[in-house]
Design an enzyme around this catalytic site. Structure first.
Site, PDB file in Angstrom:
ATOM      1  CG  ASP A  75      71.728  67.138  68.808  1.00 38.93           C
ATOM      2  OD1 ASP A  75      70.987  66.214  69.178  1.00 38.93           O
ATOM      3  OD2 ASP A  75      71.380  68.332  68.801  1.00 38.93           O
ATOM      4  CG  ASN A  80      71.244  69.700  64.322  1.00 39.13           C
ATOM      5  OD1 ASN A  80      70.889  70.870  64.286  1.00 39.13           O
ATOM      6  ND2 ASN A  80      71.539  69.083  65.451  1.00 39.13           N
ATOM      7  CG  ASP A 108      74.016  72.794  66.458  1.00 35.99           C
ATOM      8  OD1 ASP A 108      75.050  73.196  67.028  1.00 35.99           O
ATOM      9  OD2 ASP A 108      72.960  72.551  67.056  1.00 35.99           O
TER      10      ASP A 108
END
Length: 342
Positions: free
Chosen positions: A217, A222, A234
């Protein structure tokens, strides 16, 4: 620690009613959970921007604040969470700036009152300046270092990003649960079928690309930047997939701008790992899968009280009309030549 853009995993395919979920996770419960692993708060508690899980910054007596993440029940198995933690531990051992879960009493994963949680050191930072070529090249080197570790062995417990789990299953779930307005259902079903055919053609053009362990992701939200450079947070969506999955979400703007951005990212990336240019055929295919998956994620979570507040535009007539147009745009983009570096 910020997981507000989480996209659901394979383990979500049964759907989860979050009514059970985080209602009992009161501030007292959070602090009691920390005390259960001998961490004592000074009373300061800040909820961080998070929807898929629940994440808090907690002040600690005689020490710096920590971040505690409570995992959404039923989403991942314990083994899959521990495998994510082990991957980040490998990165940290290789001196790659990622934020591993703390080992407390010999474990990174803990339980309290039916919730599973992990504790992390707080790492601050700012958003990277992606309009700067040097920053993009630095990010590319960082991702290349992550992938150099990621390709040393496969995941055993975490899923693979593929057409079935990221495209076909979310499409089928939305149709089975009557999420699409009746007057748009036929158009949406037709355009998503065409889009998935386009995805398959992109995969056929790319051929048998290598799969490796990914962040999964890898978008700008992030990445945290300090004077020492970037670090990613994350890894909750970490999974197996093609390397380009951790690169394409950092591209934006017109096609000419994206070519320059990609050039800089790959210049840094290939200091550590050779990039297979065939994967460029997958950029718009992966974007299409992410868009389908995102709609299904919102629909699955709609019973969670946090979601209608955060995403009030979801599930309106306009929302689904826009998704039909979006898929038509993706069909056209997937038939264009791939985005080659400048």
């Amino acid at each position: 620690m910020n997981d507000d853009s989480d996209i659901p995993s394979r383990d979500d395919t049964q759907g989860i009613s979050p009514a059970f979920s985080f209602a009992a996770l009161t501030p007292d419960c959070v602090l009691d959970a920390l005390e259960s692993v001998d961490l004592y708060s000074d009373g300061r508690l800040l909820a961080l921007n998070s929807y898929e899980n629940r994440v808090y910054q907690v002040g600690i007596e005689d020490g710096p604040p920590l971040v505690v993440k409570f995992y959404r029940p039923q989403r991942w198995s314990d083994a899959a969470i521990r495998e994510e933690h082990a991957f980040v531990d490998e990165l940290a051992a290789a001196e790659i700036p990622a934020v591993p879960a703390m080992q407390i009493a010999g474990s990174s994963l803990h339980t309290f009152a039916g919730y599973r949680f992990a504790v992390f050191k707080r790492r601050g930072g700012r958003a990277p300046e992606l309009d700067d070529a040097a920053t993009r090249e630095w990010l590319g080197r960082f991702i290349g270092r992550i992938h150099a570790v990621g390709m040393t062995k496969p995941f055993a417990e975490r899923p693979t990003l593929d057409i079935a789990s990221f495209g076909e299953e979310p499409r089928d779930w939305l149709l089975a649960h009557d999420c699409i307005p009746a007057d748009l259902r036929e158009a949406w079903q037709s355009v998503t079928a065409q889009a998935l055919e386009g995805v398959r053609r992109c995969y056929e053009r790319a051929g048998d690309v290598k799969l490796l362990r990914l962040h999964g992701d890898c978008h700008v939200g992030n990445v945290l930047w300090t004077d020492a450079g970037p670090h990613f947070v994350d890894f909750d969506d970490s999974r197996s997939g093609p390397a380009i999955q951790d690169l394409w979400m950092l591209l934006s703007g017109e096609r000419s701008e994206q070519r320059l951005q990609l050039t800089d990212l790959l210049a840094g990336y290939e200091d550590f790992v050779e990039f297979d240019a065939r994967e460029l055929y997958l950029v718009e295919a992966l974007r299409t899968l992410r868009l389908l998956h995102y709609s299904a994620w919102l629909a699955r979570r709609w019973d969670d009280p946090a979601f209608p507040v955060a995403f009030p535009w979801f599930n309106t007539q306009r929302y689904w009309q826009d998704r039909v147009l979006e898929m038509r745009e993706q069909i056209a983009l997937m038939d264009e030549p791939p985005l080659w570096p400048a």
